[in-house]
Design an enzyme around this catalytic site. Structure first.
Site, mmCIF file in Angstrom:
data_model
loop_
_atom_site.group_PDB
_atom_site.id
_atom_site.type_symbol
_atom_site.label_atom_id
_atom_site.label_comp_id
_atom_site.label_asym_id
_atom_site.label_seq_id
_atom_site.Cartn_x
_atom_site.Cartn_y
_atom_site.Cartn_z
ATOM 1 N N LEU A 1 -36.192 23.510 78.934
ATOM 2 C CA LEU A 1 -35.336 22.789 79.874
ATOM 3 C C LEU A 1 -34.311 23.794 80.401
ATOM 4 O O LEU A 1 -33.736 24.560 79.624
ATOM 5 C CB LEU A 1 -34.611 21.633 79.179
ATOM 6 C CG LEU A 1 -33.744 20.840 80.143
ATOM 7 C CD1 LEU A 1 -34.603 19.914 81.002
ATOM 8 C CD2 LEU A 1 -32.678 20.046 79.423
ATOM 9 N N LYS B 1 -36.445 16.674 82.377
ATOM 10 C CA LYS B 1 -35.608 16.022 81.359
ATOM 11 C C LYS B 1 -36.116 14.598 81.165
ATOM 12 O O LYS B 1 -35.517 13.615 81.622
ATOM 13 C CB LYS B 1 -34.125 16.079 81.757
ATOM 14 C CG LYS B 1 -33.195 15.990 80.556
ATOM 15 C CD LYS B 1 -31.820 16.496 80.874
ATOM 16 C CE LYS B 1 -30.775 16.099 79.843
ATOM 17 N NZ LYS B 1 -30.979 16.614 78.493
ATOM 18 N N TYR C 1 -33.672 11.391 82.214
ATOM 19 C CA TYR C 1 -32.267 11.141 81.875
ATOM 20 C C TYR C 1 -31.413 12.366 82.148
ATOM 21 O O TYR C 1 -31.931 13.451 82.463
ATOM 22 C CB TYR C 1 -32.131 10.699 80.415
ATOM 23 C CG TYR C 1 -32.287 11.803 79.380
ATOM 24 C CD1 TYR C 1 -33.516 12.419 79.157
ATOM 25 C CD2 TYR C 1 -31.209 12.231 78.621
ATOM 26 C CE1 TYR C 1 -33.654 13.412 78.203
ATOM 27 C CE2 TYR C 1 -31.342 13.232 77.664
ATOM 28 C CZ TYR C 1 -32.562 13.814 77.463
ATOM 29 O OH TYR C 1 -32.706 14.801 76.529
ATOM 30 N N GLU D 1 -37.014 27.133 72.616
ATOM 31 C CA GLU D 1 -35.665 26.552 72.609
ATOM 32 C C GLU D 1 -35.548 25.620 71.415
ATOM 33 O O GLU D 1 -36.417 25.600 70.548
ATOM 34 C CB GLU D 1 -35.406 25.799 73.922
ATOM 35 C CG GLU D 1 -36.378 24.660 74.158
ATOM 36 C CD GLU D 1 -36.106 23.850 75.423
ATOM 37 O OE1 GLU D 1 -34.995 23.898 75.963
ATOM 38 O OE2 GLU D 1 -37.037 23.133 75.839
HETATM 39 N N1 PLP Z 1 -33.100 22.069 75.899
HETATM 40 C C1 PLP Z 1 -33.357 20.785 75.593
HETATM 41 C C2 PLP Z 1 -34.732 20.416 75.131
HETATM 42 C C3 PLP Z 1 -32.368 19.800 75.734
HETATM 43 O O1 PLP Z 1 -32.649 18.519 75.452
HETATM 44 C C4 PLP Z 1 -31.062 20.193 76.143
HETATM 45 C C5 PLP Z 1 -30.000 19.210 76.289
HETATM 46 O O2 PLP Z 1 -30.093 18.084 75.895
HETATM 47 C C6 PLP Z 1 -30.828 21.541 76.429
HETATM 48 C C7 PLP Z 1 -31.877 22.448 76.316
HETATM 49 C C8 PLP Z 1 -29.482 22.008 76.892
HETATM 50 O O3 PLP Z 1 -29.210 21.560 78.193
HETATM 51 P P1 PLP Z 1 -27.734 21.359 78.717
HETATM 52 O O4 PLP Z 1 -27.027 22.649 78.492
HETATM 53 O O5 PLP Z 1 -27.892 21.042 80.158
HETATM 54 O O6 PLP Z 1 -27.139 20.233 77.934
#
Ligand code: PLP
Length: 285
Positions: A203, A147, A32, A179
């Site tokens: 991620l 993702k 996603y 994270e």
């Molecule tokens: N880490 C995880 C596990 C996430 O699910 C997300 C966003 O949903 C992020 C980091 C942050 O990513 P982004 O800045 O692209 O929203």
């Protein structure tokens, strides 16, 4: 009536149906993406599109129209009359519907592609006051760079954090902070930002990338180095970042107060630089 995108068509939400044999439903065999619309334009849509295509590539899910992701996202905004509103677009691609077996369907089936847009504003109170994180061992697999919608390992710790009154989790793997359940984490010590390097353990957040770029541009020292759990008490500031929340100060991790328990100067500065960056992205300034 809300309009969603499903398998090549824009249709009313109540007409959107998906097979019970869909592998996204049966296995979480699906990826996603979430993008933010700032009432007139997307922020870094090409970066989100690139991440979506990477997730497809890494999972071997073939969506032949992936080049239309940007155009479909814009269309979802306009068909739902969200042009002037802060909104998000959610987009999901599964390996498609086929009788349940672990092996990929043979012959291959078309992926299921679903997208919707909804109004979503930034939580200004959280941005102002900061939030707490609940520290837990990171129970996830070793491909957190994808993702994937298979998020139960994120959801269970998140629910525990939520029930305890915390806004997000702080995942720890091998003694180091990775994270959050849906955000990246940064720390600040003596004016230097620290964040986990890009790897299979996190991620690669688009907001994280923006912060790294802003730090380089404005000469804020930043080291892509994971922070050890036993260093947390010595950190002066912490923050989380994601597309839906932007930059949110972290004032507590489990029982440990961070810095003075309020948003610190580096976090405040980054929030302002991020805001400027959002405004600079507006094509009709
Ligand atoms: N880490 C995880 C596990 C996430 O699910 C997300 C966003 O949903 C992020 C980091 C942050 O990513 P982004 O800045 O692209 O929203």
């Amino acid at each position: 009536m809300e309009t969603v995108y499903l398998n090549g068509q824009f249709i009313p939400r109540d007409q959107a149906t998906i097979s019970p044999d869909d592998r996204g439903f049966l296995f979480g065999d699906s990826i996603y993406e979430v993008t933010r619309w700032y009432g007139g334009y997307f922020l870094d849509l090409p970066a989100h599109a690139a991440r979506l295509r990477r997730s497809l590539k890494e999972t071997l899910i073939e969506w032949e129209d992936s080049g239309r992701f940007e155009e479909i996202s814009e269309e979802l905004i306009s068909r739902n009359d969200l042009g002037g509103d802060c909104s998000i677009v959610y987009f999901q691609v599964t390996r498609g519907a086929a009788p349940r077996t672990h092996a990929f369907p043979k012959p291959a089936v078309k992926p299921t592609v679903y997208g919707y847009a909804k109004r979503h504003s930034i939580d200004t109170l959280a941005c102002e006051r900061g939030v707490g994180l609940w520290m837990v061992p990171d129970p996830r697999w070793n491909r957190c760079d994808i993702k994937s919608t298979a998020l139960i390992a994120n959801i269970l710790p998140y629910q525990e954090a939520h029930d305890r009154g915390f806004a997000e989790v702080c995942f720890v793997r091998n003694g180091f902070v990775t994270e959050g359940a849906h955000s990246n984490i940064f720390f600040v010590r003596d004016g230097t930002l620290y964040t986990h390097p890009e790897s299979n353990d996190i991620l690669s957040g688009i907001t994280r990338k923006i912060i790294v770029a802003l730090a380089a541009e404005y000469e804020i020292p930043l080291t892509e180095e994971a922070v050890a759990v036993d260093m947390i008490p010595y950190m002066h500031e912490a923050l989380i970042s994601n597309t839906t929340g932007e930059i949110v100060p972290v004032v507590k991790i489990s029982d440990q107060v961070i810095g003075n328990g309020v948003a610190g100067p580096v976090t405040r500065n980054l929030q302002q630089l991020f805001r400027n960056r959002v405004q600079a992205a507006n094509p009709v300034r």
